[in-house]
Design a protein around this motif. Structure first.
Motif, PDB file in Angstrom:
ATOM      1  N   LEU A  74     -13.015 -27.380 -17.823  1.00 44.28           N
ATOM      2  CA  LEU A  74     -11.911 -27.816 -17.367  1.00 44.28           C
ATOM      3  C   LEU A  74     -10.635 -27.321 -18.140  1.00 44.28           C
ATOM      4  CD1 LEU A  74     -12.970 -31.702 -17.776  1.00 44.28           C
ATOM      5  CD2 LEU A  74     -12.341 -30.637 -15.626  1.00 44.28           C
ATOM      6  N   PRO A  75      -9.494 -27.355 -17.234  1.00 41.48           N
ATOM      7  CA  PRO A  75      -8.304 -26.869 -18.154  1.00 41.48           C
ATOM      8  C   PRO A  75      -7.893 -28.059 -18.928  1.00 41.48           C
ATOM      9  CG  PRO A  75      -8.033 -27.256 -15.713  1.00 41.48           C
ATOM     10  CD  PRO A  75      -9.539 -27.772 -15.986  1.00 41.48           C
ATOM     11  N   TYR A  76      -7.293 -27.544 -20.031  1.00 42.07           N
ATOM     12  CA  TYR A  76      -7.017 -28.378 -21.351  1.00 42.07           C
ATOM     13  C   TYR A  76      -5.669 -29.526 -20.824  1.00 42.07           C
ATOM     14  CZ  TYR A  76      -9.743 -24.910 -23.733  1.00 42.07           C
ATOM     15  OH  TYR A  76     -10.770 -24.186 -24.280  1.00 42.07           O
ATOM     16  N   ARG A  77      -4.997 -29.077 -19.865  1.00 48.56           N
ATOM     17  CA  ARG A  77      -4.008 -30.137 -19.322  1.00 48.56           C
ATOM     18  C   ARG A  77      -4.420 -31.083 -18.627  1.00 48.56           C
ATOM     19  NH1 ARG A  77      -3.161 -25.306 -16.889  1.00 48.56           N
ATOM     20  NH2 ARG A  77      -3.250 -25.408 -14.263  1.00 48.56           N
ATOM     21  N   ALA A  78      -5.713 -30.997 -17.999  1.00 48.00           N
ATOM     22  CA  ALA A  78      -6.313 -31.916 -17.006  1.00 48.00           C
ATOM     23  C   ALA A  78      -6.538 -33.401 -17.733  1.00 48.00           C
ATOM     24  CB  ALA A  78      -7.499 -31.535 -16.534  1.00 48.00           C
ATOM     25  N   ASN A  79      -6.216 -34.491 -17.202  1.00 53.76           N
ATOM     26  CA  ASN A  79      -6.149 -35.801 -17.734  1.00 53.76           C
ATOM     27  C   ASN A  79      -7.490 -36.412 -16.982  1.00 53.76           C
ATOM     28  OD1 ASN A  79      -4.928 -37.081 -15.677  1.00 53.76           O
ATOM     29  ND2 ASN A  79      -2.921 -37.027 -16.755  1.00 53.76           N
ATOM     30  N   GLU A  80      -7.663 -37.766 -17.498  1.00 55.08           N
ATOM     31  CA  GLU A  80      -8.931 -38.612 -17.013  1.00 55.08           C
ATOM     32  C   GLU A  80      -8.418 -38.813 -15.426  1.00 55.08           C
ATOM     33  OE1 GLU A  80      -8.013 -38.791 -20.134  1.00 55.08           O
ATOM     34  OE2 GLU A  80      -9.630 -38.858 -21.308  1.00 55.08           O
ATOM     35  N   THR A  81      -7.314 -39.308 -15.057  1.00 57.85           N
ATOM     36  CA  THR A  81      -6.838 -39.599 -14.020  1.00 57.85           C
ATOM     37  C   THR A  81      -7.152 -38.379 -12.734  1.00 57.85           C
ATOM     38  OG1 THR A  81      -5.254 -41.197 -14.715  1.00 57.85           O
ATOM     39  CG2 THR A  81      -4.814 -40.733 -12.442  1.00 57.85           C
ATOM     40  N   VAL A  82      -6.592 -37.247 -13.247  1.00 57.16           N
ATOM     41  CA  VAL A  82      -6.570 -36.277 -12.288  1.00 57.16           C
ATOM     42  C   VAL A  82      -8.171 -35.905 -11.901  1.00 57.16           C
ATOM     43  CG1 VAL A  82      -6.170 -33.685 -12.115  1.00 57.16           C
ATOM     44  CG2 VAL A  82      -4.587 -35.095 -12.768  1.00 57.16           C
ATOM     45  N   VAL A  83      -8.975 -36.050 -13.162  1.00 63.05           N
ATOM     46  CA  VAL A  83     -10.504 -35.506 -13.002  1.00 63.05           C
ATOM     47  C   VAL A  83     -10.880 -36.834 -11.963  1.00 63.05           C
ATOM     48  CG1 VAL A  83     -12.766 -35.410 -14.117  1.00 63.05           C
ATOM     49  CG2 VAL A  83     -10.556 -34.242 -14.878  1.00 63.05           C
ATOM     50  N   ARG A  84     -10.670 -37.927 -12.233  1.00 61.71           N
ATOM     51  CA  ARG A  84     -11.240 -38.919 -11.485  1.00 61.71           C
ATOM     52  C   ARG A  84     -10.881 -38.804  -9.954  1.00 61.71           C
ATOM     53  NH1 ARG A  84     -12.713 -44.177 -12.110  1.00 61.71           N
ATOM     54  NH2 ARG A  84     -12.602 -44.209 -14.307  1.00 61.71           N
ATOM     55  N   GLU A  85      -9.545 -38.413  -9.628  1.00 61.29           N
ATOM     56  CA  GLU A  85      -9.234 -38.229  -8.307  1.00 61.29           C
ATOM     57  C   GLU A  85     -10.027 -37.150  -7.695  1.00 61.29           C
ATOM     58  OE1 GLU A  85      -4.955 -37.874  -8.500  1.00 61.29           O
ATOM     59  OE2 GLU A  85      -4.512 -39.807  -9.118  1.00 61.29           O
ATOM     60  N   LEU A  86     -10.215 -35.991  -8.437  1.00 66.38           N
ATOM     61  CA  LEU A  86     -10.746 -34.876  -7.728  1.00 66.38           C
ATOM     62  C   LEU A  86     -12.421 -35.433  -7.378  1.00 66.38           C
ATOM     63  CD1 LEU A  86     -11.279 -31.842  -7.426  1.00 66.38           C
ATOM     64  CD2 LEU A  86     -12.122 -31.756  -9.855  1.00 66.38           C
ATOM     65  N   PHE A  87     -12.955 -36.011  -8.325  1.00 62.24           N
ATOM     66  CA  PHE A  87     -14.339 -36.625  -7.912  1.00 62.24           C
ATOM     67  C   PHE A  87     -14.466 -37.625  -7.008  1.00 62.24           C
ATOM     68  CE2 PHE A  87     -15.286 -33.782 -11.500  1.00 62.24           C
ATOM     69  CZ  PHE A  87     -16.524 -33.385 -11.419  1.00 62.24           C
ATOM     70  N   ALA A  88     -13.466 -38.503  -6.953  1.00 66.24           N
ATOM     71  CA  ALA A  88     -13.559 -39.533  -6.074  1.00 66.24           C
ATOM     72  C   ALA A  88     -13.576 -39.257  -4.617  1.00 66.24           C
ATOM     73  CB  ALA A  88     -12.343 -40.693  -6.375  1.00 66.24           C
ATOM     74  N   THR A  89     -13.276 -38.222  -4.456  1.00 65.83           N
ATOM     75  CA  THR A  89     -13.223 -37.713  -3.024  1.00 65.83           C
ATOM     76  C   THR A  89     -14.869 -37.104  -2.363  1.00 65.83           C
ATOM     77  OG1 THR A  89     -12.920 -35.138  -3.469  1.00 65.83           O
ATOM     78  CG2 THR A  89     -11.084 -36.401  -2.921  1.00 65.83           C
ATOM     79  N   TYR A  90     -15.635 -37.097  -3.347  1.00 67.55           N
ATOM     80  CA  TYR A  90     -16.978 -37.043  -3.014  1.00 67.55           C
ATOM     81  C   TYR A  90     -18.069 -38.300  -3.375  1.00 67.55           C
ATOM     82  CZ  TYR A  90     -15.092 -32.452  -2.832  1.00 67.55           C
ATOM     83  OH  TYR A  90     -14.547 -31.469  -2.477  1.00 67.55           O
ATOM     84  N   GLY A  91     -17.397 -39.359  -3.948  1.00 70.02           N
ATOM     85  CA  GLY A  91     -18.246 -40.474  -4.172  1.00 70.02           C
ATOM     86  C   GLY A  91     -17.569 -41.536  -4.919  1.00 70.02           C
ATOM     87  N   LEU A  92     -18.266 -42.510  -5.479  1.00 66.00           N
ATOM     88  CA  LEU A  92     -17.732 -43.668  -6.358  1.00 66.00           C
ATOM     89  C   LEU A  92     -17.687 -43.296  -7.772  1.00 66.00           C
ATOM     90  CD1 LEU A  92     -16.521 -46.548  -6.637  1.00 66.00           C
ATOM     91  CD2 LEU A  92     -19.111 -47.135  -6.642  1.00 66.00           C
TER      92      LEU A  92
END
Length: 155
Positions: A74-92
């Motif tokens: 993961l990029p060191y600048r990525a935060n929980e919100t950005v990662v959540r949004e990325l994965f939310a496009t593929y499921g809950l």
């Protein structure tokens, strides 16, 4: 379902409207009205959190199993919100934990995403070996954490 932040704002607005109506009906002083609004700002998140916690626990029960994904590189600048949004496009997405160094507090470049078990393969297939913020993600099902033996308990 509405996000907890939106729900909190709605509850705070309702409290503010109630405070305004009380102030105009009873001719309360502006300081007392401000105090009511101030107190509502602390009460609203508590009510919003309890409602969203109940909703998420009921959605956990209705969606069956929750499984954990390991997300590496993961990029060191990525935060929980950005990662959540990325994965939310593929499921809950149930939760996101990005690991940090205990001493420096800086992110370590990997984390864990809890998702509904039936969405796991879709997320792995879609995101593994793909570029995200100029880094190639490594996504796979997380291994079970082995039991830790506390070395202080032996004596």
């Amino acid at each position: 379902m509405k996000s907890p932040q939106i729900l909190t704002v709605i509850i705070a607005a309702v409290f503010a409207i109630i405070a305004f109506i009380l102030a105009s009906a009873v001719a309360l002083s502006p300081i007392l009205t401000a105090g009511l609004v101030f107190v509502s700002a602390f009460i609203a998140p508590l009510i919003g959190t309890s409602n969203s916690a109940q909703a998420s626990s009921s959605s956990n029960a209705s969606n069956g199993d929750v499984k954990t994904l390991y997300v590496g590189n993961l990029p060191y600048r990525a935060n929980e919100t950005v990662v959540r949004e990325l994965f939310a496009t593929y499921g809950l997405v149930h939760s996101v934990r990005l690991m940090k160094d205990k001493h420096t507090g800086k992110r370590r470049g990997f984390g864990f995403v809890e998702m509904a078990a039936n969405d796991l393969d879709k997320a792995i297939n879609a995101l593994n070996d793909t570029e995200f913020q100029q880094r190639t993600l490594k996504v796979r099902e997380a291994k079970e954490r082995p039991e830790r033996v506390d070395s202080n308990q032996g004596s």
